[in-house]
Design an enzyme around this catalytic site. Structure first.
Site, mmCIF file in Angstrom:
data_model
loop_
_atom_site.group_PDB
_atom_site.id
_atom_site.type_symbol
_atom_site.label_atom_id
_atom_site.label_comp_id
_atom_site.label_asym_id
_atom_site.label_seq_id
_atom_site.Cartn_x
_atom_site.Cartn_y
_atom_site.Cartn_z
ATOM 1 N N ALA A 57 95.757 40.352 76.238
ATOM 2 C CA ALA A 57 96.283 41.353 75.311
ATOM 3 C C ALA A 57 97.541 41.923 75.947
ATOM 4 O O ALA A 57 97.679 41.945 77.178
ATOM 5 C CB ALA A 57 95.266 42.452 75.040
ATOM 6 N N SER A 58 98.467 42.379 75.122
ATOM 7 C CA SER A 58 99.772 42.772 75.631
ATOM 8 C C SER A 58 99.781 44.100 76.390
ATOM 9 O O SER A 58 100.561 44.285 77.317
ATOM 10 C CB SER A 58 100.779 42.845 74.477
ATOM 11 O OG SER A 58 100.942 41.579 73.886
ATOM 12 N N THR A 59 98.929 45.037 75.998
ATOM 13 C CA THR A 59 98.933 46.361 76.623
ATOM 14 C C THR A 59 97.531 46.762 77.065
ATOM 15 O O THR A 59 96.535 46.174 76.649
ATOM 16 C CB THR A 59 99.459 47.434 75.652
ATOM 17 O OG1 THR A 59 98.514 47.611 74.577
ATOM 18 C CG2 THR A 59 100.812 47.026 75.061
ATOM 19 N N GLN A 62 95.051 47.660 74.257
ATOM 20 C CA GLN A 62 94.476 46.600 73.429
ATOM 21 C C GLN A 62 93.276 45.949 74.118
ATOM 22 O O GLN A 62 93.207 45.907 75.352
ATOM 23 C CB GLN A 62 95.542 45.539 73.114
ATOM 24 C CG GLN A 62 96.689 46.072 72.258
ATOM 25 C CD GLN A 62 97.786 45.041 72.076
ATOM 26 O OE1 GLN A 62 98.067 44.257 72.972
ATOM 27 N NE2 GLN A 62 98.403 45.039 70.904
#
Length: 210
Positions: free
Chosen positions: A9-11, A14
């Site tokens: 997940a990007s962050t 998330q």
């Protein structure tokens, strides 16, 4: 043949685990199971991904790198994607993604060499296409974000990106515990820039106390 699951997940906000159920169900329908999952919260636009490269380090020829979507694997520039794909291919690792039907055949291990080569060629072509599409989507979103920020600035409404105080607290604790920057990246999936900022703030705090 072993199957290694990759979830990203990007962050930090998330949930990188959101696709695990779908991957487990997918391999179960083929009478297989995932040997181990490698999970991280980091942008797909960078090659600075400790968990991905740990997977690639232990995987052997004929093993499967399983992901939910190709964009979980790559939102990379063309050159970075070529470097990653070259590494994967040089080790004989095969990529299987739920959103790439041509890759599903690779789980069946066909004994027909002509059929195998055909599917592998199709898979490579589709991987390149989806990786390029993922990068374009990333750049389009960045461009729209930049336009939105510029508009907000012109209207005096832009307040900047909010600081993730919880993440900074975790980084600070790990730094105080003597963990290396590489280990902190591996544990938290944050950028080195974030670690650098926290480290500088920590140093400034110590100086102020002296």
């Amino acid at each position: 043949m072993r199957i290694w699951g990759y979830l990203r997940a990007s962050t930090q906000e998330q949930n990188a685990l959101r696709g695990k159920v779908d991957l487990d169900e997918f391999v179960s329908t083929h009478g297989m199971k995932v040997s181990k999952y490698f999970i991280e919260n980091v942008s797909g636009a960078t090659l600075q991904r400790p968990q991905l490269f740990q997977l690639l380090d232990i995987a052997e020829s004929g093993d499967i790198l399983l992901c939910e979507q190709v964009d979980r694997l790559a939102r990379l520039t063309n050159n970075d994607w070529k470097s990653l794909r070259t590494l994967i291919e040089s080790k004989g690792i095969r990529v299987v993604s739920l959103d790439l039907p041509t890759s599903h055949q690779l789980l069946k291990g066909s004994t027909d060499s002509l059929t195998s080569r055909m599917f592998e060629s199709m898979n490579t072509m589709m991987l390149d296409f989806l990786a390029a599409f993922a990068r374009k989507d990333y750049e389009d979103r960045r461009r729209r974000q930049k336009q939105g920020i510029e508009k907000a600035k012109s209207e005096g409404k832009y307040k900047g990106r909010p600081v993730d105080e919880n993440l900074r607290k975790k980084v600070k604790e790990l730094l105080s515990d003597g963990k290396s920057w590489n280990r902190i990246q591996e544990l938290l999936g944050c950028s080195r820039a974030t670690i650098s900022k926290v480290s500088k703030l920590q140093t400034d705090e110590i100086r102020n106390e002296l």
